[in-house]
Design an enzyme around this catalytic site. Sequence first.
Site, PDB file in Angstrom:
ATOM      1  CG  ASN A   9      66.838  18.652  70.198  1.00  0.00           C
ATOM      2  OD1 ASN A   9      66.510  17.782  71.012  1.00  0.00           O
ATOM      3  ND2 ASN A   9      66.344  18.709  68.962  1.00  0.00           N
ATOM      4  CE  LYS A  11      68.644  16.648  66.626  1.00  0.00           C
ATOM      5  NZ  LYS A  11      68.562  16.756  65.196  1.00  0.00           N
ATOM      6  CG  HIS A 106      63.013  19.565  66.221  1.00  0.00           C
ATOM      7  ND1 HIS A 106      63.338  18.673  65.234  1.00  0.00           N
ATOM      8  CD2 HIS A 106      64.175  20.161  66.591  1.00  0.00           C
ATOM      9  CE1 HIS A 106      64.649  18.727  65.015  1.00  0.00           C
ATOM     10  NE2 HIS A 106      65.179  19.627  65.830  1.00  0.00           N
ATOM     11  CD  GLU A 108      65.274  15.647  64.214  1.00  0.00           C
ATOM     12  OE1 GLU A 108      65.171  15.393  65.428  1.00  0.00           O
ATOM     13  OE2 GLU A 108      66.344  16.046  63.701  1.00  0.00           O
ATOM     14  CD  GLU A 178      66.158  23.790  64.776  1.00  0.00           C
ATOM     15  OE1 GLU A 178      67.290  23.627  65.236  1.00  0.00           O
ATOM     16  OE2 GLU A 178      65.249  22.963  64.919  1.00  0.00           O
ATOM     17  N   GLY A 184      71.328  18.333  61.144  1.00  0.00           N
ATOM     18  CA  GLY A 184      72.005  17.031  61.201  1.00  0.00           C
ATOM     19  C   GLY A 184      72.711  16.640  59.916  1.00  0.00           C
ATOM     20  CB  SER A 224      75.015  21.725  60.573  1.00  0.00           C
ATOM     21  OG  SER A 224      74.337  20.550  60.186  1.00  0.00           O
TER      22      SER A 224
END
Length: 263
Positions: A9, A11, A106, A108, A178, A184, A224
């Site tokens: 991904n 992003k 996701h 985010e 996730e 991140g 991560s």
Amino acid sequence: MRKKIVAGNWKMNLSLDEALALSNELKVIINHHNKQAHSRDVSRLPEVVLFPPYVYLTKVHDVFVHDGSISVGAQNCHHADKGAFTGEVAASMIRSTGATHVLIGHSERRTYFNEDDALLSQKLKGALGQGLVPIYCCGESLEDRESNTFKQIVTDQLVKGLFWLDKDTIKSVVIAYEPVWAIGTGLTATAEQAQEMHQHIRQLLSEKYGHDTAEQIRILYGGSCNAKNAAELFAGKDVDGGLIGGASLKAHDFFGIISSACS
Ligand code: PEP
């Protein structure tokens, strides 16, 4: 046996030139690996899918169109087929670029764009209607983990967002677990924490759709993950590969993760 998937991904990163350079570098590395490897080892590579920003989909897809070593997907889609939704992108448009996959939910998107399970259900419907493979993301916050409600949070995300699908359709979906606190941040779930949640998700799938169906569905870990920790994370019996953010932006790091997912 479930074939593993390693998904990158990107992003909202990279210029078009950088995106194409990364794609070409990956292609060279994979082709080199395939030339060196015994044919048995070539088939041991996982499926690899890249998720560039929308505007690069066609060009990134074109890099891999002849050798088919890597598939391409979008990071999001709108739920409607078409219409007056300025700035949005429909699943049919994504499909028309040659992309085959799409990320749905996701963290985010859930956090910064307020996407809830009801909306994500509609997006899933739109994506599946176009024959895209959705990677449906779920995962708990640090607060949920610390208050020990993490399994319930993930259960709710799956039941509300995904479990309305029928038994045949659910098989086309990939799930990505996730934990939000690991995305991140450089903090990774331990292999035990990842396997525990993946086992829980598979158990939920089994209760809802039956053992055989649950055994066919791929569940990826994300948060991560890097070339150093991937092998340990992917060793979990219910871990079928990874959804990778930061470490997918460097070809050699990403290939290290791909190699860790060889069957
Ligand atoms: C992600 O964005 O899905 C992700 C897992 O990011 P990172 O690998 O950077 O934590």
